[in-house]
Write an enzyme that holds these catalytic residues in place. Structure first.
Site, mmCIF file in Angstrom:
data_model
loop_
_atom_site.group_PDB
_atom_site.id
_atom_site.type_symbol
_atom_site.label_atom_id
_atom_site.label_comp_id
_atom_site.label_asym_id
_atom_site.label_seq_id
_atom_site.Cartn_x
_atom_site.Cartn_y
_atom_site.Cartn_z
ATOM 1 C CB SER A 79 -0.912 -0.005 1.230
ATOM 2 O OG SER A 79 -1.602 -1.227 1.286
HETATM 3 C C1 LIG Z 1 -3.536 -4.341 -0.454
HETATM 4 S S1 LIG Z 1 -2.859 -5.928 -0.214
HETATM 5 C C2 LIG Z 1 -2.214 -5.868 1.419
HETATM 6 C C3 LIG Z 1 -1.114 -4.887 1.665
HETATM 7 C C4 LIG Z 1 -0.192 -5.351 2.749
HETATM 8 N N1 LIG Z 1 -0.787 -5.246 4.051
HETATM 9 C C5 LIG Z 1 1.150 -4.637 2.653
HETATM 10 O O1 LIG Z 1 1.348 -3.670 3.321
HETATM 11 O O2 LIG Z 1 2.004 -5.052 1.881
HETATM 12 C C6 LIG Z 1 -4.309 -6.929 0.099
HETATM 13 C C7 LIG Z 1 -3.983 -8.385 0.366
HETATM 14 O O3 LIG Z 1 -5.162 -9.014 0.867
HETATM 15 C C8 LIG Z 1 -5.130 -10.363 0.415
HETATM 16 N N2 LIG Z 1 -6.487 -10.929 0.542
HETATM 17 C C9 LIG Z 1 -7.551 -10.771 -0.288
HETATM 18 N N3 LIG Z 1 -8.608 -11.443 0.197
HETATM 19 C C10 LIG Z 1 -8.214 -12.021 1.364
HETATM 20 C C11 LIG Z 1 -8.862 -12.826 2.330
HETATM 21 N N4 LIG Z 1 -10.145 -13.183 2.206
HETATM 22 N N5 LIG Z 1 -8.143 -13.231 3.398
HETATM 23 C C12 LIG Z 1 -6.826 -12.877 3.560
HETATM 24 N N6 LIG Z 1 -6.168 -12.115 2.674
HETATM 25 C C13 LIG Z 1 -6.843 -11.684 1.596
HETATM 26 C C14 LIG Z 1 -4.647 -10.236 -1.022
HETATM 27 O O4 LIG Z 1 -4.152 -11.481 -1.512
HETATM 28 C C15 LIG Z 1 -3.577 -9.167 -0.868
HETATM 29 O O5 LIG Z 1 -2.312 -9.750 -0.669
#
Ligand SMILES: C[S@@+](CC[C@H](N)C(=O)[O-])C[C@H]1O[C@@H](n2cnc3c(N)ncnc32)[C@H](O)[C@@H]1O
Length: 390
Positions: A79
């Site tokens: 992000s």
């Molecule tokens: C915007 S990214 C996260 C950014 C991260 N926190 C960082 O700082 O690098 C969103 C993440 O949520 C994960 N995601 C999507 N749906 C999910 C779920 N139901 N449970 C867990 N993770 C999920 C995606 O695979 C993705 O890696």
């Protein structure tokens, strides 16, 4: 004679520059969050980007997409640092706390969380996608972080290691799951990007658990990719959109761009007519006020009827009942000062009455938005109520 090669500052220097930038734009305010940004090298969580595009790219204040689905829609990212800093500040973290993160992505945010809560604290980050979880673990191991990444559906939380003092969700969702409520300590904070209207700006809400309910303490604005149901499951496509772009040589310029669920109900002929209206010369209505963009954008996103609302962060407005008119907010980079309208005047009337409502309510901003989440017995999903306080 070739120009002397510019010396690229090292990682520690770039981190200091990023921290100064986050402090000067007001996103970073506390010593704990500051120390974390200074200590954790972002490039360890973006090894391919840093190798391919250089270290400076990693320290730009930008989100970096790290995975896509087969249609090219982003599914994971690191992000934007200013958004991460604002969210960490809003989460009011203390040393020794137990934190659950939903959506590990690259693992960078988990590493920051672990630095802030320190050796007596605990950070568990749930990631849906196995390859992404492995990448996050590698990044965390390379900086010797104590944060732990587990693979699973974060909507279920991670009950074995709860309860948690803080839960931070880093992908967007229209609902709050019972699991998050149950796994949060009484008085604990849950922060999540809440989708009210798909494709529009999201309210990033921090909610405090008070017995059966969760009540908002603070609100930011942003846009996060959605939580998915299963690994490999397609991300819900964005709402319908219409656009016209001019390309001359290698220069391209957007001439009109409209998006929103409201477009779905129009026939193809009406959508085409609406686009040609959007390309015509607008009538201008000066509002005689300077409305802060984020505040009015959030208000319109919540209050405009869904079958009228179009636009997004850049341009927000409404369409006329049959798509025969269009009215869009316009102004400078940080304020709206006028309405630009096209076609019949019904859309302009609707937008003016929404702005009048915003003025009569005391021109509310994000911090005036009250979000209350309840869990009706037997209901499958949470009941999310939005209102404006003063
Ligand atoms: C915007 S990214 C996260 C950014 C991260 N926190 C960082 O700082 O690098 C969103 C993440 O949520 C994960 N995601 C999507 N749906 C999910 C779920 N139901 N449970 C867990 N993770 C999920 C995606 O695979 C993705 O890696």
């Amino acid at each position: 004679m070739p120009a002397p090669a510019r010396r690229v500052p090292g990682s520690a220097r770039l981190r200091r520059q990023l921290v100064e930038q986050l402090e000067s734009n007001g996103c970073l305010t506390s010593p704990g969050v500051r120390r974390a940004f200074l200590a954790v090298p972002r490039e360890r969580f973006l090894p391919e980007i840093s190798k391919r595009e250089g270290l400076e790219r990693v320290y730009q204040n930008q989100a970096i997409v790290t995975a896509h689905d087969e249609r090219g829609i982003p599914t994971s990212s690191s992000s934007q640092p200013s958004m991460m800093a604002s969210m960490l500040e809003q989460l009011d973290l203390r040393p020794g706390q137990r934190v659950l993160e939903v959506g590990a992505g690259t693992g960078y945010n988990a590493a920051l969380l672990a630095k802030i809560v320190g050796a007596r604290g605990r950070v568990i980050s749930v990631e849906l996608d196995a390859a992404t979880a492995r990448g996050a673990r590698r990044g965390l191991a390379s900086v010797k972080s104590r944060a732990k990444v587990v693979r699973g559906d974060g909507r279920e939380g991670w009950p074995r290691l709860g309860p948690y003092d803080r839960i931070i969700v880093t992908a967007s969702t229209p609902t709050v799951t019972r699991a998050w409520h149950e796994q949060l300590s009484e008085g604990g904070l849950l922060e999540l990007p809440l989708v009210h209207r798909p494709g529009q700006v999201q309210a990033i809400v921090t909610l405090r658990k008070q017995a059966q309910a969760l009540r908002s303490e603070a609100v930011l604005y942003g846009g996060f990719m959605p939580l998915r149901d299963a690994p490999g499951a397609p991300v819900a496509p964005p709402p319908p959109s219409l656009g016209a772009t001019e390309r001359i040589g290698d220069q391209s310029r957007s001439l009109a761009q409209l998006s929103g669920e409201a477009l779905r109900r129009l026939s193809a002929a009406r959508r085409q007519r609406l686009l040609s209206l959007a390309l015509s010369e607008p009538r201008t209505h000066e509002l005689g006020l300077r409305a802060p963009r984020p505040a009015l954008n959030l208000y319109l996103m919540i209050e405009a009827p869904e079958d009228r609302l179009v636009g997004g962060w850049a341009r927000i407005g409404v369409i006329g009942e049959n798509g025969d008119g269009l009215a869009l907010m316009a102004g400078g980079a940080s304020t709206f000062t006028r309405i630009e309208s096209y076609g019949d005047s019904d859309a302009e009337r609707v937008l003016l009455s929404l702005i009048e409502g915003w003025k009569q309510r005391g021109r509310p901003a994000g911090h005036d938005l009250r979000v209350e989440v309840g869990f009706p017995p037997g209901a499958a999903s949470s009941d999310v109520r939005l209102s404006w306080g003063s």
